[in-house]
Design an enzyme around this catalytic site. Structure first.
Site, short mmCIF file in Angstrom:
data_model
loop_
_atom_site.label_atom_id
_atom_site.label_comp_id
_atom_site.label_asym_id
_atom_site.label_seq_id
_atom_site.Cartn_x
_atom_site.Cartn_y
_atom_site.Cartn_z
N GLY A 58 38.96 -21.04 26.97
CA GLY A 58 39.15 -21.94 28.11
C GLY A 58 39.33 -21.10 29.35
O GLY A 58 39.47 -19.89 29.27
N CYS A 85 39.75 -16.52 21.97
CA CYS A 85 39.98 -16.25 23.39
C CYS A 85 41.24 -16.95 23.89
O CYS A 85 42.34 -16.65 23.46
CB CYS A 85 38.74 -16.63 24.20
SG CYS A 85 38.78 -15.96 25.86
N TYR A 86 41.10 -17.93 24.75
CA TYR A 86 42.29 -18.64 25.23
C TYR A 86 43.05 -19.27 24.05
O TYR A 86 44.28 -19.21 23.99
CB TYR A 86 41.88 -19.73 26.23
CG TYR A 86 43.08 -20.51 26.73
CD1 TYR A 86 43.87 -20.00 27.75
CD2 TYR A 86 43.44 -21.73 26.14
CE1 TYR A 86 45.00 -20.68 28.18
CE2 TYR A 86 44.56 -22.41 26.56
CZ TYR A 86 45.33 -21.89 27.58
OH TYR A 86 46.45 -22.56 28.00
N HIS A 173 34.71 -13.56 22.00
CA HIS A 173 33.93 -14.78 21.72
C HIS A 173 32.97 -14.53 20.56
O HIS A 173 31.90 -13.99 20.76
CB HIS A 173 33.14 -15.19 22.97
CG HIS A 173 33.99 -15.80 24.03
ND1 HIS A 173 34.38 -17.11 24.00
CD2 HIS A 173 34.55 -15.27 25.13
CE1 HIS A 173 35.14 -17.37 25.03
NE2 HIS A 173 35.28 -16.27 25.74
N GLU A 175 31.23 -16.67 19.10
CA GLU A 175 30.15 -17.66 19.08
C GLU A 175 28.92 -17.25 19.88
O GLU A 175 27.87 -17.87 19.73
CB GLU A 175 30.67 -19.02 19.58
CG GLU A 175 30.96 -19.13 21.07
CD GLU A 175 32.34 -18.59 21.49
OE1 GLU A 175 32.97 -17.87 20.68
OE2 GLU A 175 32.77 -18.87 22.62
N ASP A 231 13.60 -36.88 19.46
CA ASP A 231 14.78 -37.64 19.05
C ASP A 231 14.43 -39.01 18.50
O ASP A 231 14.90 -39.40 17.42
CB ASP A 231 15.76 -37.79 20.23
CG ASP A 231 16.14 -36.45 20.81
OD1 ASP A 231 15.94 -35.44 20.12
OD2 ASP A 231 16.62 -36.41 21.95
N LYS A 374 20.67 -30.80 18.78
CA LYS A 374 19.20 -30.83 18.83
C LYS A 374 18.54 -29.99 17.72
O LYS A 374 17.57 -30.42 17.11
CB LYS A 374 18.75 -30.29 20.20
CG LYS A 374 17.29 -30.49 20.50
CD LYS A 374 17.07 -31.85 21.10
CE LYS A 374 15.64 -32.09 21.49
NZ LYS A 374 15.52 -33.38 22.21
#
Ligand code: XMP
Length: 519
Positions: A58, A85-86, A173, A175, A231, A374
């Site tokens: 964050g 992280c945060y 991070h 990710e 979609d 997606k």
């Protein structure tokens, strides 16, 4: 349906953009995940019966006034927790560790040093490897009972874990792609520390959604509008799998489609799914409505308005024939998160959200992609046997070629643009560039003419603009550096093959300041 596949890993969103990405990475480790706001109380989190909780990064400092804190009660629930992280700092603080504002910031690529006790998170990873950092404060003392498994120059405690309590965290991070071992570290937390079995696979998504649709629709009938995009195609294919010919798809040909798109729906999609399809040919109606209109916003309004009218008429016609109670929509998970409706269930409401929809057009929504990102939607499409041309289709705006003709939209101009666009797409595909570009609008400057020479004669034709862009999410974009040979082939073919076009130009503007589309 397995018992655990419904239980989520909750990613608590502390207000930066990382939460959705983390949720995707958790799913890449084949574990279902959902994003929840940091304002959710511990009991609200526990009500969801989570398999684990991930506290995301964050923008705040844990010492900022009003900075979101972690309620220490969370750590008494027996649920595994991973801090990032945060979230790592907030976790450290809540568990009695020390977080300090040392004045050393780390931002970007940083070298991580694995300690002599690498633990479950970092065992057997290279002793030094790059990670992506973004922090001002840092943890200088791990909470009691925790092992420090990695450090960096600016973060004395860059990772810690308490395997017994199933808690762990990292300052960096994991990710992002810039942390090459990040996904492995996240996977180890989920599978090894939290003990979650990897069960969220494409096949399990299909099974689960099919079952849900059957439960929701019962023996009712459903309508689905197809746009030609990914979609709606995948949503329809899932519903078709669940309820067979009690689904009817409606495809509106507004005449602003690209070459081959109608065939793709009418022939390829139907062949792949066996779906009932009604095509409404509204080409003339749209052209009439657009006559004399050059203003982009006005075009959009007209196209949107006509589309709703045509679609509603198709719905009425179907309702007159059978008892259609359900409307299928291809809403994706990011839309659900962004509209703040994490757990929301579909209500009876109008699909167009324009208000004042006639009473006879009330539907209950079926949204089988509501939980999916997606990339998962594309994989589900492939699993259901949809053709690559549909599953990998690049974004294409709803108003279609109507907003790629700068000037009035006429049948002749549409034909011309369709030809130029087909050539560009064909050459980009042949060159293997489809995955590299986000999309490549081909634009006709219908109100512009320039002088040229072709054969023995002078010409006075229109320019075509190529607008290849690279992007992650269409919010920002860069122009794609296409190979000159490919540009040359596209240019030569368009000027040779498309009548009344004597110039091809390349748009080299990023977004911002330019938008992706010209109108
Ligand atoms: P812009 O031009 O705003 O486009 O940079 C961002 C993305 O949105 C698509 N786009 C639209 N899609 N209706 C749509 O369904 C529209 O009116 C519309 N305008 C732009 C565009 O193709 C790009 O992917």
């Amino acid at each position: 349906m397995s018992e655990t596949s419904n239980r989520p890993v909750l990613v608590v969103d502390f207000g930066a953009q990382y939460a959705q990405l983390i949720a995707r990475r958790v799913r890449e480790a084949q574990v279902y995940s959902e994003v929840v706001p940091h304002t959710a109380s511990v009991s609200e989190l526990l009500d969801k019966n989570p398999l684990a909780i991930v506290l995301s990064g964050g923008p705040s400092s844990v010492y900022d006034e009003g900075a979101p804190q972690v309620d220490p009660k969370l750590f008494e629930a027996g649920v595994p927790v991973f801090g990032i992280c945060y979230g790592f700092q907030a976790m450290a603080r809540a568990l009695g560790g020390v977080v300090e504002h040392t004045g050393t910031r780390e931002y970007g690529r940083t070298e991580l040093g694995v300690t002599a006790e690498p633990g479950a998170l970092h065992e057997e990873l290279p002793g030094h490897h790059p990670v992506w950092m973004s922090h001002g404060d840092c943890v200088t003392g791990a909470p009691e009972g925790f092992t420090v498994t990695a450090t960096s120059e600016g973060a004395p405690v860059a990772a810690f874990e308490n395997v017994e309590r199933r808690f762990a965290g990292v300052q960096y991070h994991p990710e992002v792609h810039h942390s090459p071992h990040g996904q492995e570290v996240l996977r180890r937390f989920l599978h090894d520390i939290a003990g979650i079995r990897p069960q969220w696979t494409t096949a399990s998504i299909v099974d689960e959604q099919v079952e849900r649709i059957r439960t929701q629709v019962g023996d009712g009938k459903a309508i689905c509008g197809l746009s030609g995009g990914v979609d709606s195609a995948v949503a329809a294919a899932l519903v078709q799998r669940a309820i067979g010919d009690r689904l009817t798809c409606v495809f509106v040909d507004h005449g602003l489609l690209r070459a081959g798109e109608r065939t793709q729906v009418e022939r390829d999609f139907v062949a792949a799914t066996g779906v009932n399809l009604v095509t409404v040919d509204a080409r003339e109606r749209f052209l009439d409505a657009l006559k004399g209109v050059s203003d982009p916003e006005e075009k959009r309004k007209i196209i949107g308005r006509e589309f709703i009218r045509v679609f509603e008429q198709a719905e009425r016609d179907l309702k007159a024939e059978g008892d259609y109670k359900f409307l299928v929509q291809g809403t994706l998970y990011p839309d659900v998160v962004e509209s703040g409706g994490g757990a929301g269930t579909a209500n009876i409401k109008s699909h167009h959200n324009v208000g004042g929809l006639p009473d006879d057009l009330q539907f209950e929504l079926v949204e089988p992609l509501r939980a999916l990102f997606k990339d998962e939607v594309r994989r589900v499409g492939t699993e259901l046997g949809l053709p690559e041309t549909i599953v990998q289709r690049q974004p294409f705006p709803g108003p279609g070629l109507g907003i790629r003709i700068i000037g009035e939209v006429t049948f002749e101009r549409l034909e011309l643009l369709r030809q130029a666009d087909a050539i560009a797409r064909e050459e980009l595909t042949l060159a293997g560039l489809d995955r590299q570009i986000w999309q490549c609008p081909v634009v006709l400057l219908a109100d512009v003419r320039s002088v040229g020479v072709q054969g023995d004669g002078r010409t006075y034709g229109h320019p075509i603009v190529l607008r290849p862009v690279s992007s992650e999410d269409a919010m920002t974009a860069d122009w794609t550096r296409l190979p000159y040979e490919v540009l040359e082939r596209i240019s030569t073919r368009i000027t040779n093959e498309v009548p009344d076009v004597n110039r091809v130009v390349l748009d080299v503007t990023s977004k911002p300041p330019g938008t992706i589309e010209w109108e």
